[in-house]
Motif scaffolding. Structure first.
Motif, PDB file in Angstrom:
ATOM      1  N   GLU A 197       0.822  -1.217   0.000  1.00  4.77           N
ATOM      2  CA  GLU A 197       0.000   0.000   0.000  1.00  4.77           C
ATOM      3  C   GLU A 197       0.853   1.263   0.000  1.00  4.77           C
ATOM      4  O   GLU A 197       0.538   2.255   0.668  1.00  4.77           O
ATOM      5  CB  GLU A 197      -0.968   0.007   1.186  1.00  4.77           C
ATOM      6  CG  GLU A 197      -1.930  -1.171   1.201  1.00  4.77           C
ATOM      7  CD  GLU A 197      -2.814  -1.162   2.436  1.00  4.77           C
ATOM      8  OE1 GLU A 197      -3.503  -0.139   2.659  1.00  4.77           O
ATOM      9  OE2 GLU A 197      -2.796  -2.173   3.164  1.00  4.77           O
ATOM     10  N   ARG A 216       2.615   4.738  -0.698  1.00  5.62           N
ATOM     11  CA  ARG A 216       2.163   6.064  -1.126  1.00  5.62           C
ATOM     12  C   ARG A 216       3.362   7.004  -1.056  1.00  5.62           C
ATOM     13  O   ARG A 216       4.282   6.804  -0.256  1.00  5.62           O
ATOM     14  CB  ARG A 216       1.024   6.564  -0.243  1.00  5.62           C
ATOM     15  CG  ARG A 216       1.415   6.721   1.206  1.00  5.62           C
ATOM     16  CD  ARG A 216       0.211   7.097   2.103  1.00  5.62           C
ATOM     17  NE  ARG A 216       0.514   6.910   3.496  1.00  5.62           N
ATOM     18  CZ  ARG A 216       1.055   7.831   4.290  1.00  5.62           C
ATOM     19  NH1 ARG A 216       1.343   9.012   3.810  1.00  5.62           N
ATOM     20  NH2 ARG A 216       1.300   7.563   5.557  1.00  5.62           N
ATOM     21  N   GLY A 221       4.259   3.040   3.605  1.00  7.01           N
ATOM     22  CA  GLY A 221       2.996   2.318   3.663  1.00  7.01           C
ATOM     23  C   GLY A 221       2.052   3.004   4.636  1.00  7.01           C
ATOM     24  O   GLY A 221       2.324   4.116   5.110  1.00  7.01           O
ATOM     25  N   PRO A 222       0.941   2.358   4.994  1.00  6.99           N
ATOM     26  CA  PRO A 222      -0.046   2.964   5.892  1.00  6.99           C
ATOM     27  C   PRO A 222       0.523   3.356   7.255  1.00  6.99           C
ATOM     28  O   PRO A 222       0.040   4.288   7.886  1.00  6.99           O
ATOM     29  CB  PRO A 222      -1.111   1.875   6.061  1.00  6.99           C
ATOM     30  CG  PRO A 222      -0.899   0.925   4.944  1.00  6.99           C
ATOM     31  CD  PRO A 222       0.537   1.047   4.531  1.00  6.99           C
ATOM     32  N   GLN A 223       1.574   2.657   7.715  1.00  5.92           N
ATOM     33  CA  GLN A 223       2.172   2.990   9.014  1.00  5.92           C
ATOM     34  C   GLN A 223       3.082   4.211   8.940  1.00  5.92           C
ATOM     35  O   GLN A 223       3.584   4.675   9.958  1.00  5.92           O
ATOM     36  CB  GLN A 223       2.940   1.794   9.560  1.00  5.92           C
ATOM     37  CG  GLN A 223       2.032   0.635   9.934  1.00  5.92           C
ATOM     38  CD  GLN A 223       2.841  -0.544  10.415  1.00  5.92           C
ATOM     39  OE1 GLN A 223       3.764  -0.998   9.730  1.00  5.92           O
ATOM     40  NE2 GLN A 223       2.497  -1.047  11.584  1.00  5.92           N
ATOM     41  N   PRO A 274       1.703   8.297   9.784  1.00  2.00           N
ATOM     42  CA  PRO A 274       0.820   7.138   9.605  1.00  2.00           C
ATOM     43  C   PRO A 274      -0.588   7.581   9.197  1.00  2.00           C
ATOM     44  O   PRO A 274      -1.023   8.679   9.556  1.00  2.00           O
ATOM     45  CB  PRO A 274       0.785   6.478  10.982  1.00  2.00           C
ATOM     46  CG  PRO A 274       1.971   7.030  11.710  1.00  2.00           C
ATOM     47  CD  PRO A 274       2.249   8.376  11.128  1.00  2.00           C
ATOM     48  N   LEU A 275      -1.258   6.742   8.439  1.00  4.44           N
ATOM     49  CA  LEU A 275      -2.639   7.036   8.072  1.00  4.44           C
ATOM     50  C   LEU A 275      -3.542   6.780   9.273  1.00  4.44           C
ATOM     51  O   LEU A 275      -3.271   5.881  10.065  1.00  4.44           O
ATOM     52  CB  LEU A 275      -3.078   6.174   6.883  1.00  4.44           C
ATOM     53  CG  LEU A 275      -2.370   6.449   5.561  1.00  4.44           C
ATOM     54  CD1 LEU A 275      -2.839   5.493   4.488  1.00  4.44           C
ATOM     55  CD2 LEU A 275      -2.577   7.900   5.117  1.00  4.44           C
TER      56      LEU A 275
END
Length: 182
Positions: free
Chosen positions: A31, A33, A55-57, A180-181
């Motif tokens: 994932e 970004r 990534g998301p983290q 993080p997201l």
């Protein structure tokens, strides 16, 4: 109004497409970004453009990184691989990463790994988190080498991402959206 809305939607589509990670990043950083990007210049000469993928983290800092991330450098000029290794060694020294003995060993590793580059070629490093952290290097999306040394991996990425980085503007640009997201 519809015209403006169409332009905004088109702009969002173009930026989303432009921010798609390279295939090797997508494979190593789930994932992925784009967190940020910026240029490194030396005495006014553009040396490379850097991109940080998370990534998301997000990016949690070199000392506590538990999630993978990738840093890609697209070179603006041809450079000798040995000089790239020496410049990396010098930056590690300036930020105080590792012991003198570790840095000499890391220099030898980098001299063995880093190839000469031409304009528009890309070298990327992917931080590999987990039980045995390390770094995987790529040249133009093809694997160059794996280094299973967490201390080296943290020191290498600290060149750009540490608060002690000698390129604070580039660091800020890379970390712009690295949280993080939710």
């Amino acid at each position: 109004m519809r015209r403006w809305l169409a332009i905004i939607v088109l702009s969002l589509s173009i930026s989303s497409a432009a921010a798609a990670p390279p295939a090797f990043v997508a494979a190593d950083v789930p994932e992925a970004r784009l967190a940020g990007e910026g240029e490194y210049t030396w005495f006014g000469m553009r040396i490379y453009r850097a991109q940080l993928w998370v990534g998301p983290q997000g990016y949690q800092g070199a000392a506590s990184a538990t999630a993978p991330f990738a840093l890609e450098l697209r070179y603006a000029r041809s450079l000798d691989g040995k000089k790239i290794a020496e410049a990396s060694y010098e930056q590690m020294q300036k930020i105080g990463a590792g012991t003198p003995e570790q840095r000499l060993a890391w220099l030898s590793t980098m001299q063995r790994i880093f190839p000469d580059v031409k304009e528009d070629q890309r070298i990327a490093g992917v931080y590999r988190a987990g039980i045995a952290p390390g770094v995987r290097f790529y040249l133009d999306g093809k694997v160059l080498a794996d280094v299973s040394d967490g201390d080296f991996a943290r020191a290498f990425f600290a060149i750009w991402l540490s608060p002690e980085s000698t390129a604070p503007k580039l660091r800020a640009a890379l970390l712009q959206s690295a949280a993080p997201l939710p």
